[in-house]
Design a protein around this motif. Structure first.
Motif, mmCIF file in Angstrom:
data_model
loop_
_atom_site.group_PDB
_atom_site.id
_atom_site.type_symbol
_atom_site.label_atom_id
_atom_site.label_comp_id
_atom_site.label_asym_id
_atom_site.label_seq_id
_atom_site.Cartn_x
_atom_site.Cartn_y
_atom_site.Cartn_z
ATOM 1 N N ALA A 164 10.640 0.514 4.373
ATOM 2 C CA ALA A 164 10.555 1.317 3.148
ATOM 3 C C ALA A 164 9.135 1.832 2.933
ATOM 4 C CB ALA A 164 11.011 0.486 1.940
ATOM 5 N N ILE A 165 8.139 1.034 3.290
ATOM 6 C CA ILE A 165 6.743 1.449 3.113
ATOM 7 C C ILE A 165 6.364 2.497 4.148
ATOM 8 C CG2 ILE A 165 4.334 0.675 3.232
ATOM 9 C CD1 ILE A 165 5.359 -2.023 1.999
ATOM 10 N N VAL A 166 6.588 2.207 5.422
ATOM 11 C CA VAL A 166 6.154 3.163 6.453
ATOM 12 C C VAL A 166 7.064 4.374 6.543
ATOM 13 C CG1 VAL A 166 4.936 1.400 7.807
ATOM 14 C CG2 VAL A 166 7.294 1.972 8.376
ATOM 15 N N PRO A 213 7.049 7.904 1.291
ATOM 16 C CA PRO A 213 6.018 8.942 1.174
ATOM 17 C C PRO A 213 4.633 8.509 1.653
ATOM 18 C CG PRO A 213 6.791 8.240 -1.003
ATOM 19 C CD PRO A 213 7.663 7.583 0.013
ATOM 20 N N ARG A 214 4.331 7.213 1.573
ATOM 21 C CA ARG A 214 3.028 6.745 2.054
ATOM 22 C C ARG A 214 2.895 6.944 3.561
ATOM 23 N NH1 ARG A 214 4.342 2.615 -1.560
ATOM 24 N NH2 ARG A 214 2.850 2.376 -3.246
ATOM 25 N N GLY A 215 3.976 6.656 4.272
ATOM 26 C CA GLY A 215 3.937 6.721 5.727
ATOM 27 C C GLY A 215 4.261 8.077 6.310
ATOM 28 N N GLN A 258 -1.970 11.155 5.863
ATOM 29 C CA GLN A 258 -2.592 9.839 5.950
ATOM 30 C C GLN A 258 -4.103 9.958 5.758
ATOM 31 O OE1 GLN A 258 -0.706 6.761 6.640
ATOM 32 N NE2 GLN A 258 0.697 8.291 5.821
ATOM 33 N N HIS A 259 -4.597 9.408 4.663
ATOM 34 C CA HIS A 259 -6.037 9.420 4.401
ATOM 35 C C HIS A 259 -6.702 8.122 4.875
ATOM 36 C CE1 HIS A 259 -5.699 13.146 2.216
ATOM 37 N NE2 HIS A 259 -4.711 12.633 1.513
ATOM 38 N N PHE A 260 -5.891 7.115 5.133
ATOM 39 C CA PHE A 260 -6.376 5.832 5.649
ATOM 40 C C PHE A 260 -5.224 5.199 6.416
ATOM 41 C CE2 PHE A 260 -4.586 5.081 1.484
ATOM 42 C CZ PHE A 260 -3.807 3.945 1.648
ATOM 43 N N PRO A 261 -5.521 4.303 7.370
ATOM 44 C CA PRO A 261 -4.444 3.704 8.167
ATOM 45 C C PRO A 261 -3.556 2.794 7.322
ATOM 46 C CG PRO A 261 -6.600 3.236 9.139
ATOM 47 C CD PRO A 261 -6.836 3.888 7.823
ATOM 48 N N LEU A 262 -2.270 3.010 7.388
ATOM 49 C CA LEU A 262 -1.295 2.186 6.680
ATOM 50 C C LEU A 262 -0.977 0.919 7.472
ATOM 51 C CD1 LEU A 262 0.482 2.186 4.128
ATOM 52 C CD2 LEU A 262 2.203 3.423 5.440
ATOM 53 N N THR A 263 -1.197 0.985 8.789
ATOM 54 C CA THR A 263 -0.948 -0.164 9.661
ATOM 55 C C THR A 263 -2.151 -0.395 10.559
ATOM 56 O OG1 THR A 263 0.108 1.187 11.369
ATOM 57 C CG2 THR A 263 1.561 0.204 9.698
ATOM 58 N N THR A 264 -2.244 -1.619 11.053
ATOM 59 C CA THR A 264 -3.266 -1.962 12.042
ATOM 60 C C THR A 264 -2.837 -1.435 13.400
ATOM 61 O OG1 THR A 264 -2.235 -4.055 12.664
ATOM 62 C CG2 THR A 264 -3.781 -4.112 10.775
ATOM 63 N N ARG A 265 -3.710 -1.552 14.378
ATOM 64 C CA ARG A 265 -3.349 -1.154 15.750
ATOM 65 C C ARG A 265 -2.117 -1.896 16.243
ATOM 66 N NH1 ARG A 265 -8.915 -2.019 16.107
ATOM 67 N NH2 ARG A 265 -10.045 -0.061 15.910
ATOM 68 N N ARG A 288 2.179 6.907 -7.572
ATOM 69 C CA ARG A 288 1.497 7.856 -6.688
ATOM 70 C C ARG A 288 2.217 9.188 -6.573
ATOM 71 N NH1 ARG A 288 -1.349 6.428 -2.020
ATOM 72 N NH2 ARG A 288 -1.714 8.659 -1.848
ATOM 73 N N TYR A 289 3.566 9.168 -6.591
ATOM 74 C CA TYR A 289 4.303 10.366 -6.216
ATOM 75 C C TYR A 289 5.260 10.916 -7.275
ATOM 76 C CZ TYR A 289 2.497 8.754 -1.765
ATOM 77 O OH TYR A 289 1.655 8.325 -0.766
#
Length: 193
Positions: free
Chosen positions: A21-23, A26-28, A32-39, A68-69
């Motif tokens: 649901a997160i990725v 709308p966030r995912g 993308q202004h910053f990474p939502l996930t790590t490598r 946010r949306y």
């Protein structure tokens, strides 16, 4: 690190539904202004905390997504409010993430620095009123006299007052979660890594 990163393959079905649901929301799927996930695929910031407790994480992320949306707040005003909370609570991650979003919404480096140190001023009466109201909430002074309330309504309207009040509470909750679990700003990912 107090909570381990959970990569997608480490998640149980309820955690995976929240992750998706997160990725997949709308966030995912948006800019993308910053990474939502790590490598390794684990969620960053408050989302990495939320996935550890999906019964609360799901409604938290849904509220955050609505803030946010789905509100009437302009991008700029929303980011002023979020960064006001980040500065007041000293939330490294929220400052890291939302300074990037704030720049995209038109905030200057000087404005970002002023939001971080609590000295923000704006020539826009609505922005200044919203900032002052957020600071009042963060200072633990939510109760308004009748004249103060009438002045606030005249500038912002009741819908914006409600949205800002909920936004401050939500981002303060995220800041507290990240403080408890010692979640700071991530190391910058270099292109190609």
């Amino acid at each position: 690190m107090r909570l381990p990163d959970l990569a997608p393959e480490d998640l149980d079905p309820e955690q995976r539904a929240l992750y998706d649901a997160i990725v997949g929301g709308p966030r995912g799927t948006g800019t993308q202004h910053f990474p939502l996930t790590t490598r390794g695929g684990a969620l960053t910031g408050p989302f990495g905390v939320m996935v550890h407790g999906p019964a609360l994480g799901r409604p938290l992320q849904e509220l955050g997504s609505a803030l946010r949306y789905a509100t009437g707040l302009s991008d700029r005003l929303r980011e002023i409010a979020i960064l006001t909370v980040a500065g007041a609570t000293r939330s490294e991650f929220e400052r890291y993430a939302h300074e990037r979003v704030g720049r995209a919404a038109g905030l200057s480096d000087d404005e970002l620095a002023a939001l971080a140190d609590g000295s923000f001023t704006s020539l826009s009466h609505a922005e200044q009123t919203a900032y002052d109201f957020c600071r009042r909430l963060l200072d633990g002074r939510p109760r308004l006299g009748n004249e103060e309330y009438a002045d606030l309504v005249a500038v912002l309207g009741t819908t914006t007052i409600t949205e800002l009040t909920v936004l401050v509470g939500y981002y303060r909750t995220l800041s507290d979660l990240m403080a408890v679990y010692d979640v700071g700003a991530p190391e910058e990912q270099q292109p190609g890594q």
